[in-house]
Scaffold this motif. Sequence first.
Motif, short mmCIF file in Angstrom:
data_model
loop_
_atom_site.label_atom_id
_atom_site.label_comp_id
_atom_site.label_asym_id
_atom_site.label_seq_id
_atom_site.Cartn_x
_atom_site.Cartn_y
_atom_site.Cartn_z
N VAL A 288 0.86 -1.18 0.00
CA VAL A 288 0.00 0.00 0.00
C VAL A 288 0.90 1.23 0.00
CG1 VAL A 288 -1.82 1.27 1.21
CG2 VAL A 288 -1.76 -1.24 1.31
N GLY A 289 0.70 2.11 -0.98
CA GLY A 289 1.56 3.29 -1.06
C GLY A 289 1.05 4.26 -2.11
N LYS A 290 1.93 5.13 -2.57
CA LYS A 290 1.57 6.08 -3.62
C LYS A 290 1.43 5.35 -4.94
CE LYS A 290 3.22 10.11 -4.17
NZ LYS A 290 4.15 11.24 -4.44
N GLY A 291 0.66 5.95 -5.85
CA GLY A 291 0.63 5.41 -7.20
C GLY A 291 -0.69 4.81 -7.59
N VAL A 292 -0.63 3.69 -8.30
CA VAL A 292 -1.80 3.07 -8.91
C VAL A 292 -2.90 2.85 -7.88
CG1 VAL A 292 -0.93 0.73 -8.55
CG2 VAL A 292 -2.56 1.15 -10.37
N GLY A 293 -4.17 3.06 -8.32
CA GLY A 293 -5.29 2.90 -7.41
C GLY A 293 -5.39 1.51 -6.83
N ILE A 294 -5.53 0.52 -7.72
CA ILE A 294 -5.63 -0.86 -7.28
C ILE A 294 -5.20 -1.76 -8.43
CG2 ILE A 294 -8.08 -0.98 -7.90
CD1 ILE A 294 -8.48 -2.86 -5.52
#
Length: 416
Positions: A288-294
């Motif tokens: 879980v972090g910055k960037g792509v939604g899912i």
Amino acid sequence: MRVFKFGGASVKDADGVKNVVKVLQEVGHDNTLVVVSAMGKTTNAMEAIVNAYFEDKSSVKTEIQDVIKYHNDILAALFVNGKHPIFNKIKILFDEVQGFLAWNKSPHYNFVYDQVVGYGELVSTTIISAYLNEVGLKNNWLDVRELIKTDDSYRDTVVDWKRTQENISKIVDQKILNITQGFLGSDNNNFTTTLGREGSDYSAAILAYCLNATSVTIWKDVPGVLNADPRYFKDTQLLNNISYREAIELAFYGASVIHPKTLQPLQGKEIPLHVKSFLNPKNRGTTVGKGVGIEPEVPCFIVKKSQVLMKLSSLDFSFIVEDSISELFKMFHDYKMKVDLIQNSAISFSVCVDNKFGRLDELLNNLKSRFKVTYQENVSLYTIRHFNAEAIESLLNGYEVLLEQRGKETVQFVIK
């Protein structure tokens, strides 16, 4: 510094404790703070002690002895030498529980709950710290109550971030392996407080934020964050990556893998959160972090059981508007009702709530003096993020829908 969190399932027995050693040996343990929950179902057992204290004092001793035996069995399997100092340390901790119940004069359930239930974590970390030292993983045991300071709203406290930051900066040696408790803090009078059920993840996030940690890893008995709880859904899929925003959405709707409060401090400093399997520690898990939604983008199913659905109507057919809604939410707050869904029309207001503090009857008595009230207990709230027609059809097959609410990304159903 890294922060690891091991939940109760990971340390439910002696083999689980030995596996923690294996995980630390495989992934490294320098510059690491390990947060540990109570062993197995100990929190439930400690709650039973508190309930017995208020409802049937004659059964308190039996309830405590069951918990003591459970932990003594784990000790006997871990420490061959029955004269090891750890046996006396654990006896002292349980003596403290019994001593508190003997002299306590407070009639307040939540206060007593926090003073008693928190010993589950104190016992588990004392055992694990001693065992790690025994097998050569030298570590420093920390009392998290000296680190995390809170207010005195027992069982669901609010963190005093300024004092917590000062304590952590002063006390924690970041160069060594540290072991501490999840779930706990303390108030201004140094009484134990708790951060809410399943709050150990939140503890790890608080500590990580104040330590400027490089990452937090939650070690689970699942391969990572799945798109549904395998206890209730078949054919679940592993989510490889989730953005902070998406994870917060999932947690808000009740996804059980990540505690709702955990993500906010981590997002504030962009500290990545890993959810990995303690059975396969080298596997990637979920980040879980910055960037792509899912990724992958698949429907995510969330269920909350044992909910209460209430429908409120004005007694004189007047509109339910801002003043009325404000009054209602104050009552939900006062009676500690977690609001999970709301829907209103001109003269009615429907709400699905979690009665986790058992104060429904009190709330209903208050509401009935001002509104016409109908309600149903033991309903289930299902949420689908990134829904499609197939996902909805698979969920609703054969169920009675009491209430439905749809948005662009999310659909929710209250089902009996």
